[in-house]
Design a protein around this motif. Structure first.
Motif, PDB file in Angstrom:
ATOM      1  N   ARG A  75       0.813  -1.220   0.000  1.00  0.00           N
ATOM      2  CA  ARG A  75       0.000   0.000   0.000  1.00  0.00           C
ATOM      3  C   ARG A  75       0.847   1.270   0.000  1.00  0.00           C
ATOM      4  N   GLY A  76       2.057   1.200   0.517  1.00  0.00           N
ATOM      5  CA  GLY A  76       2.931   2.363   0.482  1.00  0.00           C
ATOM      6  C   GLY A  76       3.550   2.609  -0.876  1.00  0.00           C
ATOM      7  N   ARG A  77       3.433   1.625  -1.774  1.00  0.00           N
ATOM      8  CA  ARG A  77       4.083   1.718  -3.080  1.00  0.00           C
ATOM      9  C   ARG A  77       3.109   1.928  -4.225  1.00  0.00           C
ATOM     10  N   ILE A  78       1.821   1.985  -3.922  1.00  0.00           N
ATOM     11  CA  ILE A  78       0.827   2.123  -4.981  1.00  0.00           C
ATOM     12  C   ILE A  78      -0.024   3.367  -4.768  1.00  0.00           C
ATOM     13  N   GLY A  79      -0.525   3.883  -5.873  1.00  0.00           N
ATOM     14  CA  GLY A  79      -1.574   4.888  -5.852  1.00  0.00           C
ATOM     15  C   GLY A  79      -2.746   4.322  -6.627  1.00  0.00           C
ATOM     16  N   PHE A  80      -3.922   4.287  -6.014  1.00  0.00           N
ATOM     17  CA  PHE A  80      -5.092   3.647  -6.618  1.00  0.00           C
ATOM     18  C   PHE A  80      -6.159   4.685  -6.916  1.00  0.00           C
ATOM     19  N   LEU A  81      -6.619   4.687  -8.160  1.00  0.00           N
ATOM     20  CA  LEU A  81      -7.714   5.563  -8.571  1.00  0.00           C
ATOM     21  C   LEU A  81      -8.779   4.685  -9.204  1.00  0.00           C
ATOM     22  N   GLY A  82      -9.846   4.430  -8.445  1.00  0.00           N
ATOM     23  CA  GLY A  82     -10.911   3.559  -8.920  1.00  0.00           C
ATOM     24  C   GLY A  82     -12.196   4.318  -9.150  1.00  0.00           C
ATOM     25  N   HIS A  83     -13.290   3.578  -9.300  1.00  0.00           N
ATOM     26  CA  HIS A  83     -14.582   4.212  -9.523  1.00  0.00           C
ATOM     27  C   HIS A  83     -15.088   4.899  -8.264  1.00  0.00           C
ATOM     28  N   ASP A  84     -14.664   4.431  -7.103  1.00  0.00           N
ATOM     29  CA  ASP A  84     -14.959   5.093  -5.838  1.00  0.00           C
ATOM     30  C   ASP A  84     -13.800   6.028  -5.530  1.00  0.00           C
ATOM     31  N   ALA A  85     -14.094   7.308  -5.333  1.00  0.00           N
ATOM     32  CA  ALA A  85     -13.029   8.302  -5.152  1.00  0.00           C
ATOM     33  C   ALA A  85     -12.277   8.136  -3.839  1.00  0.00           C
ATOM     34  N   LEU A  86     -12.866   7.426  -2.858  1.00  0.00           N
ATOM     35  CA  LEU A  86     -12.235   7.228  -1.548  1.00  0.00           C
ATOM     36  C   LEU A  86     -11.929   8.563  -0.872  1.00  0.00           C
ATOM     37  N   LEU A  87     -12.921   9.450  -0.920  1.00  0.00           N
ATOM     38  CA  LEU A  87     -12.830  10.761  -0.284  1.00  0.00           C
ATOM     39  C   LEU A  87     -14.018  10.935   0.665  1.00  0.00           C
ATOM     40  N   TYR A  88     -13.868  11.834   1.630  1.00  0.00           N
ATOM     41  CA  TYR A  88     -14.933  12.114   2.590  1.00  0.00           C
ATOM     42  C   TYR A  88     -15.663  13.388   2.168  1.00  0.00           C
ATOM     43  N   GLY A  89     -16.953  13.250   1.880  1.00  0.00           N
ATOM     44  CA  GLY A  89     -17.724  14.376   1.381  1.00  0.00           C
ATOM     45  C   GLY A  89     -17.874  15.517   2.360  1.00  0.00           C
ATOM     46  N   ASP A  90     -17.847  15.230   3.661  1.00  0.00           N
ATOM     47  CA  ASP A  90     -18.024  16.279   4.665  1.00  0.00           C
ATOM     48  C   ASP A  90     -16.725  16.994   5.014  1.00  0.00           C
ATOM     49  N   LEU A  91     -15.611  16.541   4.441  1.00  0.00           N
ATOM     50  CA  LEU A  91     -14.337  17.230   4.627  1.00  0.00           C
ATOM     51  C   LEU A  91     -14.028  18.082   3.403  1.00  0.00           C
ATOM     52  N   THR A  92     -13.217  19.100   3.585  1.00  0.00           N
ATOM     53  CA  THR A  92     -12.781  19.905   2.450  1.00  0.00           C
ATOM     54  C   THR A  92     -11.711  19.142   1.668  1.00  0.00           C
ATOM     55  N   ALA A  93     -11.368  19.672   0.507  1.00  0.00           N
ATOM     56  CA  ALA A  93     -10.306  19.048  -0.290  1.00  0.00           C
ATOM     57  C   ALA A  93      -9.003  19.008   0.494  1.00  0.00           C
ATOM     58  N   ALA A  94      -8.651  20.137   1.109  1.00  0.00           N
ATOM     59  CA  ALA A  94      -7.401  20.201   1.874  1.00  0.00           C
ATOM     60  C   ALA A  94      -7.426  19.242   3.054  1.00  0.00           C
ATOM     61  N   GLU A  95      -8.568  19.134   3.718  1.00  0.00           N
ATOM     62  CA  GLU A  95      -8.680  18.222   4.861  1.00  0.00           C
ATOM     63  C   GLU A  95      -8.566  16.765   4.419  1.00  0.00           C
ATOM     64  N   ASN A  96      -9.182  16.425   3.300  1.00  0.00           N
ATOM     65  CA  ASN A  96      -9.068  15.063   2.781  1.00  0.00           C
ATOM     66  C   ASN A  96      -7.614  14.700   2.520  1.00  0.00           C
ATOM     67  N   LEU A  97      -6.890  15.584   1.869  1.00  0.00           N
ATOM     68  CA  LEU A  97      -5.501  15.283   1.540  1.00  0.00           C
ATOM     69  C   LEU A  97      -4.615  15.294   2.780  1.00  0.00           C
ATOM     70  N   SER A  98      -4.910  16.148   3.737  1.00  0.00           N
ATOM     71  CA  SER A  98      -4.151  16.150   4.989  1.00  0.00           C
ATOM     72  C   SER A  98      -4.336  14.838   5.738  1.00  0.00           C
ATOM     73  N   TYR A  99      -5.564  14.338   5.732  1.00  0.00           N
ATOM     74  CA  TYR A  99      -5.842  13.055   6.379  1.00  0.00           C
ATOM     75  C   TYR A  99      -5.079  11.927   5.684  1.00  0.00           C
ATOM     76  N   GLN A 100      -5.108  11.918   4.356  1.00  0.00           N
ATOM     77  CA  GLN A 100      -4.377  10.894   3.615  1.00  0.00           C
ATOM     78  C   GLN A 100      -2.875  10.993   3.876  1.00  0.00           C
ATOM     79  N   ALA A 101      -2.378  12.206   4.000  1.00  0.00           N
ATOM     80  CA  ALA A 101      -0.949  12.392   4.277  1.00  0.00           C
ATOM     81  C   ALA A 101      -0.573  11.759   5.611  1.00  0.00           C
TER      82      ALA A 101
END
Length: 227
Positions: A75-101
């Motif tokens: 999982r540390g070596r892959i980036g996955f982009l599927g049909h499900d965006a795997l994002l949280y709708g109630d978070l902002t874009a910046a918050e989503n990426l901060s969480y993933q970081a």
């Protein structure tokens, strides 16, 4: 060096075979383009490689790590982009990426996040909640999520879905051949897919029926998969 090695890979759902007998080797930096009609096993293949599904048989290794037994390393070596965006709708874009970081152990990713949002044209919407985004904007943000930790392998399930031509062009440096990453990309576009692939894999009913260098495959041959 081999980036991806598949040996007799299979996935079943009860009595139904979704993927069977997939064996191939993909060198580092190469692109595998995967064709086939809906239900052929394309998304299943990507989800197995992304450790979201366990193989029913066979083996899949990414840079030598087995997806079944070393999922944490994969999982540390892959980036996955599927049909499900795997994002949280109630978070902002910046918050989503901060969480993933944080999930990837990136200590201070603010500059990286700002660069990615600028690259996909979302800087002005960085503090808006994702549930207010259009489908195309969600896809652009999901692309940022997939490459945030700079993975050497990208698993892309129809990455241009929901994108207009301008948005697709924005993502090319992140997800395209220019990224220099090893890629597995599903496509329904014979000519376009063959042009960006090094190796072509054709699936029908979960089984490989074509596996050759993309330069040696015609768009007409790919079209036959859909008949």
């Amino acid at each position: 060096m081999s980036a991806i090695e598949l040996d007799g890979l299979a996935r079943r759902y009860g009595d139904r075979t979704a993927l069977a007998d997939v064996t191939l080797t993909l060198e580092e930096g190469a692109t595998l383009i995967v064709f086939g009609p809906n239900g052929a096993g394309k998304s299943t293949l990507l989800r197995v490689l992304a450790t979201l599904l366990r193989p029913s048989a066979g083996h899949a290794r990414i840079f030598g790590s087995d997806v079944r037994t070393e999922g944490w390393r994969v999982r540390g070596r892959i980036g996955f982009l599927g049909h499900d965006a795997l994002l949280y709708g109630d978070l902002t874009a910046a918050e989503n990426l901060s969480y993933q970081a944080r999930l990837h152990g990136l200590r201070d990713a603010r500059e990286r996040i700002a660069q990615l949002l600028e690259a996909v044209g979302l800087t002005a919407r960085a503090d808006d909640r994702v549930h207010t985004y259009s489908r195309g904007m969600v896809q652009r943000l999901a692309a940022c999520r997939a490459v945030l930790h700079d993975p050497p392998v990208l698993l892309l399930d129809e990455p241009r879905a929901n994108l207009d031509p301008a948005a697709a062009e924005l993502l090319e440096p992140l997800l395209g051949r220019a990224s220099g990453r090893t890629r597995v990309v599903t496509s329904h576009d014979p000519a376009g897919g063959l042009a960006e692939g090094d190796v072509a894999l054709g699936l029908r009913a979960g089984r490989p029926v074509l596996l050759r260098p993309a330069a040696d495959v015609s768009a007409a041959e790919i079209g036959e998969l859909y008949r």
